[in-house]
Design a protein around this motif. Structure first.
Motif, PDB file in Angstrom:
ATOM      1  N   GLU A  64       0.868  -1.176   0.000  1.00  0.00           N
ATOM      2  CA  GLU A  64       0.000   0.000   0.000  1.00  0.00           C
ATOM      3  C   GLU A  64       0.901   1.220   0.000  1.00  0.00           C
ATOM      4  O   GLU A  64       1.997   1.167   0.542  1.00  0.00           O
ATOM      5  N   ASN A  65       0.397   2.318  -0.567  1.00  0.00           N
ATOM      6  CA  ASN A  65       1.210   3.533  -0.609  1.00  0.00           C
ATOM      7  C   ASN A  65       1.567   4.021   0.786  1.00  0.00           C
ATOM      8  O   ASN A  65       0.770   3.913   1.701  1.00  0.00           O
ATOM      9  N   SER A  66       2.749   4.545   0.892  1.00  0.00           N
ATOM     10  CA  SER A  66       3.168   5.126   2.161  1.00  0.00           C
ATOM     11  C   SER A  66       4.397   5.981   1.924  1.00  0.00           C
ATOM     12  O   SER A  66       5.274   5.594   1.169  1.00  0.00           O
ATOM     13  N   THR A  67       4.440   7.135   2.540  1.00  0.00           N
ATOM     14  CA  THR A  67       5.654   7.934   2.469  1.00  0.00           C
ATOM     15  C   THR A  67       6.284   7.951   3.841  1.00  0.00           C
ATOM     16  O   THR A  67       7.397   7.458   4.039  1.00  0.00           O
ATOM     17  N   ARG A  70       7.065   4.334   5.650  1.00  0.00           N
ATOM     18  CA  ARG A  70       8.155   3.583   5.013  1.00  0.00           C
ATOM     19  C   ARG A  70       9.500   4.273   5.255  1.00  0.00           C
ATOM     20  O   ARG A  70      10.498   3.646   5.606  1.00  0.00           O
ATOM     21  N   SER A  88       8.054  -2.158  -3.090  1.00  0.00           N
ATOM     22  CA  SER A  88       6.663  -1.713  -3.185  1.00  0.00           C
ATOM     23  C   SER A  88       5.972  -2.632  -4.159  1.00  0.00           C
ATOM     24  O   SER A  88       6.465  -2.850  -5.261  1.00  0.00           O
ATOM     25  N   ALA A  90       2.519  -3.549  -6.261  1.00  0.00           N
ATOM     26  CA  ALA A  90       1.180  -3.142  -6.691  1.00  0.00           C
ATOM     27  C   ALA A  90       0.267  -4.356  -6.626  1.00  0.00           C
ATOM     28  O   ALA A  90       0.605  -5.427  -7.101  1.00  0.00           O
TER      29      ALA A  90
END
Ligand code: NCD
Length: 330
Positions: A64-67, A70, A88, A90
């Motif tokens: 899942e997206n994370s800035t 992570r 990462s 998808a």
């Protein structure tokens, strides 16, 4: 090759994984916070470093997206000397169950010591942890848990107010979709704080009552007497259908502004796990108010808490000797 251990470490945290706050004792939570406190000091000093993870490999596996999360785990692992690999993945085009287990077996063969996992399905991280020899840290699974977020929130509060016990903490906003809310409720209850959730009826589910929290649908009422006001993001990506009439309407009733904040205790502090939707759940100026907002401190505490958790886990990771069967099928 990664070093094998034959016995567990001597810390108060005797588990190989950190999958959630559920089931942790107050002593374990207190221990992790105490250790994190030491890392805050270390991180602020230019000279000191730690080599607790030297020669170890940490994989950041994010479905899942994370800035921020992570990056925070990456910095934490590197500060302790680990080799860090970021992956990462998808999920959109693949069957999630299959991919997860295939990925687990593949990663296991690379002998990592720790795997940090974020996944959009609740329970996925726990499933993966059963298939690998590494220690596994849950960096957020679906709506289920986000244990390091709750720990970093607790550390932020404890450092500022000296204790968690006896405080009244309001969690406001999208409770239904929030793993941050679940982990925080579990932790705060265990540590003797009182928790209230404040949300429109569409964003708070009935299982909250079973978690031992007070439910409020009127924000001003709910904020009365609160020491901490923790705002949560509207998690549009987890909503199917309409949960709020419009973000403007939502802000009017549930957005934190100076007027609504004045209903809480005079020196009540503001928190938010990020990412923030300024003007949707929180007034932008309030978010940046250095006297009231702990939001930036939360980010700093995140690195220290993740260092403490990784160090605690690594003590308990026992990797098989070379040549041993490493795959745990079934
Ligand atoms: C939270 C998450 O991913 O659950 N954010 C984070 O970890 N920094 C909260 C959110 O996404 O709103």
């Amino acid at each position: 090759m990664t070093e094998s251990k034959t016995h567990k470490g001597s810390s108060l945290y005797q588990r190989r994984h950190l999958l959630g706050i559920e089931g942790l004792t107050a002593q374990e939570i207190g221990y992790l916070l105490d250790q994190a406190d030491k890392f805050v000091t270390l991180n602020r000093s230019a000279k000191e470093t730690s080599d607790s993870l030297k020669g170890r490999t940490v994989i950041n596996l994010f479905f899942e997206n994370s800035t921020r999360t992570r990056t925070s785990f990456e910095i934490a692992a590197k500060r302790m000397g680990a080799d860090v690999v970021n992956m990462s993945v998808a999920t959109s085009s693949v069957k999630k169950g299959e991919t997860l287990l295939d990925t687990a077996y593949t990663l296991n063969a690379m002998h990592p010591s720790l795997i940090v996992v974020r996944h959009n399905e609740s329970g996925a991280v726990s499933l993966l942890s059963q298939k690998v020899d590494a220690g596994v840290l849950n960096a957020g699974d679906g709506r289920h848990e986000h244990p390091t977020q709750a720990l970093l929130d607790a550390l932020t509060i404890r450092r500022r107010l000296g204790t968690l016990s006896g405080l009244t903490v309001a969690l406001c906003g999208d409770i239904t979709h929030s793993r941050v809310a679940r982990s925080n409720i579990l932790l705060l209850n265990t540590m003797g704080a009182r928790v209230r959730v404040i949300a429109p009826p569409t964003l708070v589910s009935s299982d909250m009552e079973r978690m031992g929290v007070e439910i409020h649908t009127d924000m001003r009422q709910g904020l009365k007497g609160c020491d901490i006001v923790m705002m949560l993001r509207l998690q549009m990506e987890r909503m199917q259908g309409s949960f709020v009439p419009s973000t403007r309407e939502y802000y009017r009733f549930f957005g934190l502004d100076a007027e609504k904040l004045s209903c809480a205790k005079p020196n009540a502090l503001i928190m938010h796990p990020g990412p923030m939707n300024r003007g949707v759940e929180i007034d932008s100026e309030l978010a940046d108010d250095e006297d009231r907002s702990l939001i930036r401190t939360q980010v700093e505490m995140g690195v220290a808490v993740r260092m403490a958790c990784m160090e605690a886990l690594i003590e308990n990771v026992v990797l098989p000797e070379s040549g041993e069967e490493r795959f745990k099928h079934g």
